[in-house]
Design a protein around this motif. Structure first.
Motif, PDB file in Angstrom:
ATOM      1  N   ASP A 123       3.779   2.841   4.095  1.00  0.00           N
ATOM      2  CA  ASP A 123       3.772   3.305   2.706  1.00  0.00           C
ATOM      3  C   ASP A 123       3.679   4.823   2.681  1.00  0.00           C
ATOM      4  N   LEU A 124       4.777   5.474   2.331  1.00  0.00           N
ATOM      5  CA  LEU A 124       4.783   6.923   2.167  1.00  0.00           C
ATOM      6  C   LEU A 124       4.713   7.334   0.701  1.00  0.00           C
ATOM      7  N   HIS A 125       4.769   6.375  -0.197  1.00  0.00           N
ATOM      8  CA  HIS A 125       4.741   6.694  -1.622  1.00  0.00           C
ATOM      9  C   HIS A 125       3.314   6.814  -2.156  1.00  0.00           C
ATOM     10  N   ASN A 126       2.509   5.805  -1.955  1.00  0.00           N
ATOM     11  CA  ASN A 126       1.215   5.761  -2.631  1.00  0.00           C
ATOM     12  C   ASN A 126       0.163   6.728  -2.094  1.00  0.00           C
ATOM     13  N   PRO A 127       0.143   7.061  -0.794  1.00  0.00           N
ATOM     14  CA  PRO A 127      -0.881   8.024  -0.351  1.00  0.00           C
ATOM     15  C   PRO A 127      -0.560   9.483  -0.674  1.00  0.00           C
ATOM     16  N   PHE A 128       0.666   9.785  -1.132  1.00  0.00           N
ATOM     17  CA  PHE A 128       1.095  11.170  -1.266  1.00  0.00           C
ATOM     18  C   PHE A 128       1.723  11.414  -2.636  1.00  0.00           C
ATOM     19  N   THR A 129       1.617  12.644  -3.097  1.00  0.00           N
ATOM     20  CA  THR A 129       2.329  13.058  -4.296  1.00  0.00           C
ATOM     21  C   THR A 129       3.814  13.178  -3.967  1.00  0.00           C
ATOM     22  N   PRO A 130       4.684  13.261  -4.980  1.00  0.00           N
ATOM     23  CA  PRO A 130       6.111  13.450  -4.702  1.00  0.00           C
ATOM     24  C   PRO A 130       6.408  14.717  -3.904  1.00  0.00           C
ATOM     25  N   PHE A 131       5.462  15.660  -3.875  1.00  0.00           N
ATOM     26  CA  PHE A 131       5.655  16.891  -3.121  1.00  0.00           C
ATOM     27  C   PHE A 131       5.005  16.825  -1.741  1.00  0.00           C
ATOM     28  N   ASP A 181      -7.668   5.404  12.671  1.00  0.00           N
ATOM     29  CA  ASP A 181      -6.354   5.861  12.236  1.00  0.00           C
ATOM     30  C   ASP A 181      -6.254   5.763  10.714  1.00  0.00           C
ATOM     31  N   PRO A 182      -5.788   6.809  10.024  1.00  0.00           N
ATOM     32  CA  PRO A 182      -5.623   6.674   8.569  1.00  0.00           C
ATOM     33  C   PRO A 182      -4.626   5.594   8.172  1.00  0.00           C
ATOM     34  N   LEU A 183      -3.711   5.233   9.066  1.00  0.00           N
ATOM     35  CA  LEU A 183      -2.714   4.198   8.770  1.00  0.00           C
ATOM     36  C   LEU A 183      -3.265   2.776   8.911  1.00  0.00           C
ATOM     37  N   ARG A 184      -4.522   2.656   9.306  1.00  0.00           N
ATOM     38  CA  ARG A 184      -5.103   1.340   9.600  1.00  0.00           C
ATOM     39  C   ARG A 184      -4.960   0.368   8.429  1.00  0.00           C
ATOM     40  N   ASP A 185      -5.391   0.771   7.257  1.00  0.00           N
ATOM     41  CA  ASP A 185      -5.448  -0.166   6.132  1.00  0.00           C
ATOM     42  C   ASP A 185      -4.056  -0.561   5.652  1.00  0.00           C
ATOM     43  N   GLU A 186      -3.113   0.389   5.615  1.00  0.00           N
ATOM     44  CA  GLU A 186      -1.779   0.020   5.133  1.00  0.00           C
ATOM     45  C   GLU A 186      -1.105  -0.937   6.104  1.00  0.00           C
ATOM     46  N   GLU A 224       1.861  16.068  -0.811  1.00  0.00           N
ATOM     47  CA  GLU A 224       0.444  16.380  -0.637  1.00  0.00           C
ATOM     48  C   GLU A 224      -0.378  15.090  -0.636  1.00  0.00           C
ATOM     49  N   PHE A 225      -1.398  15.034   0.210  1.00  0.00           N
ATOM     50  CA  PHE A 225      -2.265  13.863   0.260  1.00  0.00           C
ATOM     51  C   PHE A 225      -2.950  13.678  -1.087  1.00  0.00           C
ATOM     52  N   ASP A 226      -2.763  12.516  -1.686  1.00  0.00           N
ATOM     53  CA  ASP A 226      -3.330  12.198  -2.997  1.00  0.00           C
ATOM     54  C   ASP A 226      -4.639  11.448  -2.783  1.00  0.00           C
ATOM     55  N   ARG A 227      -5.675  12.204  -2.462  1.00  0.00           N
ATOM     56  CA  ARG A 227      -6.936  11.598  -2.040  1.00  0.00           C
ATOM     57  C   ARG A 227      -7.523  10.690  -3.106  1.00  0.00           C
ATOM     58  N   GLU A 228      -7.439  11.096  -4.347  1.00  0.00           N
ATOM     59  CA  GLU A 228      -8.070  10.328  -5.432  1.00  0.00           C
ATOM     60  C   GLU A 228      -7.361   9.007  -5.689  1.00  0.00           C
ATOM     61  N   ASN A 229      -6.030   9.004  -5.616  1.00  0.00           N
ATOM     62  CA  ASN A 229      -5.271   7.822  -6.012  1.00  0.00           C
ATOM     63  C   ASN A 229      -4.754   6.986  -4.848  1.00  0.00           C
ATOM     64  N   CYS A 230      -4.951   7.434  -3.628  1.00  0.00           N
ATOM     65  CA  CYS A 230      -4.482   6.671  -2.472  1.00  0.00           C
ATOM     66  C   CYS A 230      -5.164   5.301  -2.437  1.00  0.00           C
ATOM     67  N   PRO A 231      -4.408   4.211  -2.313  1.00  0.00           N
ATOM     68  CA  PRO A 231      -5.018   2.879  -2.350  1.00  0.00           C
ATOM     69  C   PRO A 231      -5.646   2.440  -1.026  1.00  0.00           C
ATOM     70  N   TYR A 232      -5.530   3.271   0.008  1.00  0.00           N
ATOM     71  CA  TYR A 232      -5.996   2.861   1.335  1.00  0.00           C
ATOM     72  C   TYR A 232      -7.227   3.681   1.712  1.00  0.00           C
ATOM     73  N   GLU A 233      -8.367   2.997   1.791  1.00  0.00           N
ATOM     74  CA  GLU A 233      -9.620   3.685   2.073  1.00  0.00           C
ATOM     75  C   GLU A 233      -9.589   4.388   3.428  1.00  0.00           C
ATOM     76  N   SER A 234      -8.842   3.847   4.385  1.00  0.00           N
ATOM     77  CA  SER A 234      -8.805   4.468   5.714  1.00  0.00           C
ATOM     78  C   SER A 234      -8.257   5.885   5.670  1.00  0.00           C
ATOM     79  N   TYR A 235      -7.422   6.207   4.696  1.00  0.00           N
ATOM     80  CA  TYR A 235      -6.921   7.583   4.575  1.00  0.00           C
ATOM     81  C   TYR A 235      -8.063   8.546   4.223  1.00  0.00           C
ATOM     82  N   ARG A 236      -8.950   8.119   3.323  1.00  0.00           N
ATOM     83  CA  ARG A 236     -10.087   8.979   2.981  1.00  0.00           C
ATOM     84  C   ARG A 236     -11.096   9.007   4.126  1.00  0.00           C
ATOM     85  N   GLU A 237     -11.355   7.846   4.698  1.00  0.00           N
ATOM     86  CA  GLU A 237     -12.320   7.738   5.788  1.00  0.00           C
ATOM     87  C   GLU A 237     -11.893   8.557   6.999  1.00  0.00           C
TER      88      GLU A 237
END
Length: 367
Positions: free
Chosen positions: A229-237, A308-313, A239-252
């Motif tokens: 998933d390259l759409h939901n963790p990142f803005t269209p530009f 790995d931040p990719l763990r949850d996805e 940038e890491f969308d920390r607040e809206n990313c659906p995968y906790e492993s990205y924040r962790e």
């Protein structure tokens, strides 16, 4: 000597010793969770160095050896024959490295048909080459004991060749093997597998959907730490969308090694451009998580890494496969960095990865 007078602490004053963490050190809060052998090697070889995503791509391309470091890959056992051929793709050609076992014959003296494993290397669609999985491909062919030929695909890289070129190259390579090389290498086209790590896992997942959509048999997909998933963790530009990313492993794991969120942002921007392509029905080729259907996909062996931040996805993707009735086995590697599979010379989890992949290929690709 005259007796000291005044402030004794000033007489004894020495310059302060300042201990700064090395650049790209493992953060203290994550350190205890990593495999201790990995920590030892990372601190010896990686800490203090620039990550490749911190180097302008133009400088990296001039001399990659200035910025790359390699260690920990177990040498693969030798195989009967290794050659290279050119595969035509849109706008050019790419190299495919071919690993062959010695031919086997049946009771009538006729050569046995072989399965095919098609490998797509990792590297964020920006880095990586035929060196990345050379030893792994040798190991697969050796351990499958004459039953599989491996094809390693040197697809074109971003940012020089952005999406969809890497995807299209891999699809062209798969079909080239299946339709134009089956007779040459005595392949059973009902026994074909794809696989790869990270970006290679993404490409393998996309090929899995393309095969299903085209009614092409696929016996196995090996998805190791896949980008799903390259759409939901990142803005269209990008940038890491920390607040809206659906995968906790990205924040962790935002500041983990060897794949912090900043590195994934770099890959996103180089692979997709800035901004990324506008939304379309083809978005699943960027983010397989968004595929309209998961039914009737090939059996999948999915690995994720705890650190790995990719763990949850990866685990959500495996759950979608399972919910759709697909055969899937999900394995999370404890204490593992994103790069664990390429460290099979030093990490037990890397060795276990090899053993599990080979055992699964024996089950799915042999007749």
């Amino acid at each position: 000597m005259a007796e000291q007078s005044g402030n004794k602490s000033l007489h004894d004053l020495r310059p302060s010793v300042i201990h700064q963490p090395l650049h790209n050190s493992i953060t203290p809060e994550l350190l205890p969770r990593f495999d201790p052998i990995y920590v030892e090697y990372y601190n010896k070889y990686n800490a203090g160095r620039l990550h490749t995503h911190e180097v302008p791509i133009e400088e990296f391309r001039k001399d990659p050896t200035k910025y790359l470091i390699a260690y920990g890959r177990a040498p693969g056992p030798d195989v009967f024959r290794i050659t290279e051929q050119k595969c035509p793709v849109q706008g050019g050609e790419i190299t495919i490295r071919i690993f062959e076992p010695a031919p086997k014959q049946d009771e009538n003296g006729a050569p046995n048909k072989r399965g095919a494993y098609i490998n797509f290397h990792g590297g964020g669609w920006v880095f990586g080459s035929l060196e990345s999985d050379h030893d792994f491909c040798k190991r697969v062919v050796h351990e499958l004991e004459g039953d599989v030929v491996a094809f390693d695909v040197n697809y074109r890289l971003a940012p020089e060749h952005r999406y969809p070129i890497p995807v299209d190259d891999c699809w062209a390579a798969f079909n080239w093997v299946r339709t134009r090389k089956a007779a040459e290498f005595n392949l059973d086209t009902d026994r074909m597998a794809v696989g790869g790590s990270s970006a290679g896992g993404h490409l393998s997942a996309v090929i899995g959907h393309l095969c299903r959509n085209a009614n092409i048999p696929l016996a196995l997909q090996v998805l190791n730490v896949p980008v799903c998933d390259l759409h939901n963790p990142f803005t269209p530009f990008g940038e890491f969308d920390r607040e809206n990313c659906p995968y906790e492993s990205y924040r962790e794991m935002e500041f983990t090694v060897a794949l912090p969120a900043a590195r994934m942002s770099y890959f996103h921007k180089h692979f997709l451009g800035v901004p990324r392509p506008p939304r379309s029905d083809e978005d699943w080729k960027i983010s397989p998580m968004l595929a309209p259907s998961f039914e009737n996909l090939a059996p999948a062996l999915v690995f994720t890494a705890e650190m790995d931040p990719l763990r949850d996805e990866g685990e959500v993707y495996a759950a979608k496969l399972k919910a759709a009735g697909c055969q899937v086995e999900l394995i999370r590697m404890p204490g593992a960095p994103h790069t664990f599979a390429g460290l099979d010379g030093i990490l037990d989890i890397g060795k276990k990865y090899n053993e599990k992949v080979i055992a699964t290929m024996k089950k799915e690709l042999r007749r």
